[in-house]
Design a protein around this motif. Sequence first.
Motif, PDB file in Angstrom:
ATOM      1  N   PRO A 163       4.836  -4.119  -6.532  1.00  0.00           N
ATOM      2  CA  PRO A 163       4.972  -2.745  -7.521  1.00  0.00           C
ATOM      3  C   PRO A 163       6.621  -2.913  -7.720  1.00  0.00           C
ATOM      4  O   PRO A 163       7.595  -3.188  -6.877  1.00  0.00           O
ATOM      5  CB  PRO A 163       4.794  -1.680  -6.277  1.00  0.00           C
ATOM      6  CG  PRO A 163       3.935  -2.504  -5.277  1.00  0.00           C
ATOM      7  CD  PRO A 163       4.414  -4.069  -5.260  1.00  0.00           C
ATOM      8  N   ASP A 164       6.714  -2.481  -8.964  1.00  0.00           N
ATOM      9  CA  ASP A 164       8.219  -2.086  -9.459  1.00  0.00           C
ATOM     10  C   ASP A 164       9.136  -1.188  -8.523  1.00  0.00           C
ATOM     11  O   ASP A 164       8.411  -0.038  -7.941  1.00  0.00           O
ATOM     12  CB  ASP A 164       8.112  -1.606 -10.703  1.00  0.00           C
ATOM     13  CG  ASP A 164       7.657  -2.507 -11.913  1.00  0.00           C
ATOM     14  OD1 ASP A 164       7.863  -3.684 -11.546  1.00  0.00           O
ATOM     15  OD2 ASP A 164       7.110  -2.299 -12.707  1.00  0.00           O
ATOM     16  N   GLY A 165      10.001  -1.522  -8.127  1.00  0.00           N
ATOM     17  CA  GLY A 165      10.928  -0.576  -7.414  1.00  0.00           C
ATOM     18  C   GLY A 165      10.627  -0.667  -5.775  1.00  0.00           C
ATOM     19  O   GLY A 165      11.486   0.111  -4.902  1.00  0.00           O
ATOM     20  N   ALA A 166       9.831  -1.136  -5.410  1.00  0.00           N
ATOM     21  CA  ALA A 166       9.554  -1.497  -3.900  1.00  0.00           C
ATOM     22  C   ALA A 166      10.245  -2.709  -3.326  1.00  0.00           C
ATOM     23  O   ALA A 166      10.397  -4.055  -4.336  1.00  0.00           O
ATOM     24  CB  ALA A 166       8.031  -2.001  -3.517  1.00  0.00           C
ATOM     25  N   GLU A 167      10.805  -2.716  -2.244  1.00  0.00           N
ATOM     26  CA  GLU A 167      11.866  -3.733  -1.951  1.00  0.00           C
ATOM     27  C   GLU A 167      10.828  -4.884  -1.017  1.00  0.00           C
ATOM     28  O   GLU A 167       9.971  -4.303  -0.305  1.00  0.00           O
ATOM     29  CB  GLU A 167      12.848  -3.174  -0.962  1.00  0.00           C
ATOM     30  CG  GLU A 167      13.810  -4.162  -0.319  1.00  0.00           C
ATOM     31  CD  GLU A 167      14.852  -3.457   0.444  1.00  0.00           C
ATOM     32  OE1 GLU A 167      15.419  -4.381   1.224  1.00  0.00           O
ATOM     33  OE2 GLU A 167      15.129  -2.305   0.377  1.00  0.00           O
ATOM     34  N   ARG A 223       0.633  -1.175  -0.012  1.00  0.00           N
ATOM     35  CA  ARG A 223       0.096   0.104   0.125  1.00  0.00           C
ATOM     36  C   ARG A 223       0.771   1.164  -0.026  1.00  0.00           C
ATOM     37  O   ARG A 223       0.577   2.307  -0.350  1.00  0.00           O
ATOM     38  CB  ARG A 223      -0.840   0.205   1.066  1.00  0.00           C
ATOM     39  CG  ARG A 223      -2.035  -1.171   1.006  1.00  0.00           C
ATOM     40  CD  ARG A 223      -3.020  -0.640   2.171  1.00  0.00           C
ATOM     41  NE  ARG A 223      -3.807   0.238   1.994  1.00  0.00           N
ATOM     42  CZ  ARG A 223      -4.494   0.927   2.760  1.00  0.00           C
ATOM     43  NH1 ARG A 223      -4.350   0.454   3.962  1.00  0.00           N
ATOM     44  NH2 ARG A 223      -5.021   2.042   2.484  1.00  0.00           N
ATOM     45  N   ALA A 224       2.108   1.135   0.385  1.00  0.00           N
ATOM     46  CA  ALA A 224       2.980   2.217   0.292  1.00  0.00           C
ATOM     47  C   ALA A 224       3.356   2.666  -1.015  1.00  0.00           C
ATOM     48  O   ALA A 224       3.655   3.918  -1.204  1.00  0.00           O
ATOM     49  CB  ALA A 224       4.284   2.049   1.160  1.00  0.00           C
ATOM     50  N   HIS A 225       3.101   1.700  -2.123  1.00  0.00           N
ATOM     51  CA  HIS A 225       3.468   2.102  -3.236  1.00  0.00           C
ATOM     52  C   HIS A 225       2.519   2.009  -4.204  1.00  0.00           C
ATOM     53  O   HIS A 225       2.622   2.415  -5.374  1.00  0.00           O
ATOM     54  CB  HIS A 225       4.572   0.881  -3.673  1.00  0.00           C
ATOM     55  CG  HIS A 225       6.021   1.166  -3.049  1.00  0.00           C
ATOM     56  ND1 HIS A 225       6.323   0.618  -1.888  1.00  0.00           N
ATOM     57  CD2 HIS A 225       7.215   1.729  -3.619  1.00  0.00           C
ATOM     58  CE1 HIS A 225       7.548   1.002  -1.646  1.00  0.00           C
ATOM     59  NE2 HIS A 225       8.024   1.573  -2.465  1.00  0.00           N
ATOM     60  N   LYS A 226       1.441   1.444  -3.629  1.00  0.00           N
ATOM     61  CA  LYS A 226       0.061   1.512  -4.655  1.00  0.00           C
ATOM     62  C   LYS A 226      -1.123   2.144  -4.063  1.00  0.00           C
ATOM     63  O   LYS A 226      -1.323   1.730  -2.943  1.00  0.00           O
ATOM     64  CB  LYS A 226      -0.171   0.101  -5.012  1.00  0.00           C
ATOM     65  CG  LYS A 226       0.771  -0.739  -5.721  1.00  0.00           C
ATOM     66  CD  LYS A 226       0.366  -0.575  -7.435  1.00  0.00           C
ATOM     67  CE  LYS A 226       1.093  -1.502  -8.232  1.00  0.00           C
ATOM     68  NZ  LYS A 226       0.840  -1.216  -9.484  1.00  0.00           N
ATOM     69  N   ASP A 227      -1.774   3.003  -4.542  1.00  0.00           N
ATOM     70  CA  ASP A 227      -2.879   3.484  -3.772  1.00  0.00           C
ATOM     71  C   ASP A 227      -4.095   2.459  -4.123  1.00  0.00           C
ATOM     72  O   ASP A 227      -4.825   2.833  -4.986  1.00  0.00           O
ATOM     73  CB  ASP A 227      -3.051   4.935  -4.706  1.00  0.00           C
ATOM     74  CG  ASP A 227      -4.316   5.870  -3.906  1.00  0.00           C
ATOM     75  OD1 ASP A 227      -4.537   5.516  -2.735  1.00  0.00           O
ATOM     76  OD2 ASP A 227      -4.667   6.575  -4.667  1.00  0.00           O
ATOM     77  N   ARG A 228      -4.079   1.570  -3.099  1.00  0.00           N
ATOM     78  CA  ARG A 228      -5.153   0.630  -3.279  1.00  0.00           C
ATOM     79  C   ARG A 228      -5.908   0.710  -1.668  1.00  0.00           C
ATOM     80  O   ARG A 228      -5.185   0.698  -0.743  1.00  0.00           O
ATOM     81  CB  ARG A 228      -4.915  -0.702  -3.638  1.00  0.00           C
ATOM     82  CG  ARG A 228      -4.341  -0.806  -5.042  1.00  0.00           C
ATOM     83  CD  ARG A 228      -5.385  -0.648  -6.065  1.00  0.00           C
ATOM     84  NE  ARG A 228      -4.616  -1.036  -7.245  1.00  0.00           N
ATOM     85  CZ  ARG A 228      -4.290   0.144  -8.182  1.00  0.00           C
ATOM     86  NH1 ARG A 228      -4.103   1.326  -7.650  1.00  0.00           N
ATOM     87  NH2 ARG A 228      -3.883  -0.099  -9.431  1.00  0.00           N
ATOM     88  N   GLU A 229      -7.024   0.424  -1.484  1.00  0.00           N
ATOM     89  CA  GLU A 229      -7.714   0.070  -0.242  1.00  0.00           C
ATOM     90  C   GLU A 229      -7.405  -1.190   0.161  1.00  0.00           C
ATOM     91  O   GLU A 229      -7.317  -2.114  -0.670  1.00  0.00           O
ATOM     92  CB  GLU A 229      -9.296   0.384  -0.519  1.00  0.00           C
ATOM     93  CG  GLU A 229      -9.546   1.818  -0.779  1.00  0.00           C
ATOM     94  CD  GLU A 229      -9.260   2.734   0.432  1.00  0.00           C
ATOM     95  OE1 GLU A 229      -9.553   2.172   1.768  1.00  0.00           O
ATOM     96  OE2 GLU A 229      -9.057   3.939   0.203  1.00  0.00           O
ATOM     97  N   GLU A 230      -7.308  -1.270   1.617  1.00  0.00           N
ATOM     98  CA  GLU A 230      -7.040  -2.603   2.101  1.00  0.00           C
ATOM     99  C   GLU A 230      -8.101  -3.933   1.688  1.00  0.00           C
ATOM    100  O   GLU A 230      -7.752  -4.891   1.345  1.00  0.00           O
ATOM    101  CB  GLU A 230      -7.243  -2.467   3.408  1.00  0.00           C
ATOM    102  CG  GLU A 230      -6.784  -3.944   4.210  1.00  0.00           C
ATOM    103  CD  GLU A 230      -6.949  -3.432   5.839  1.00  0.00           C
ATOM    104  OE1 GLU A 230      -7.743  -4.280   6.637  1.00  0.00           O
ATOM    105  OE2 GLU A 230      -5.869  -2.858   6.140  1.00  0.00           O
TER     106      GLU A 230
END
Length: 82
Positions: free
Chosen positions: A64-68, A17-24
């Motif tokens: 997400p791309d770029g997310a660790e 969620r820190a990288h994608k704007d999605r609701e839980e």
Amino acid sequence: MEAELIRHLLTLLDRFRAHKDREESTIGRHCAADGAFFSRLREGKTLTARKYDSVVRWFSENWPDGAEWPSDIQRPVKEAAE
């Protein structure tokens, strides 16, 4: 052990969620076919090892791309296409 697996899933949810704007609830519907999946885990509900594996696999395939990926959570290995 189950508490650790739940912690892993909630960590993956938070990082995702820190990288994608999605609701839980939207993520729950996609990864577990259950919009209340994560809220139920927080309430103390249990899960099977099969469900854990399935949800972690979904996160891995949709990460997400770029997310660790969290280093303390084993990431599933992609199976080779036949």
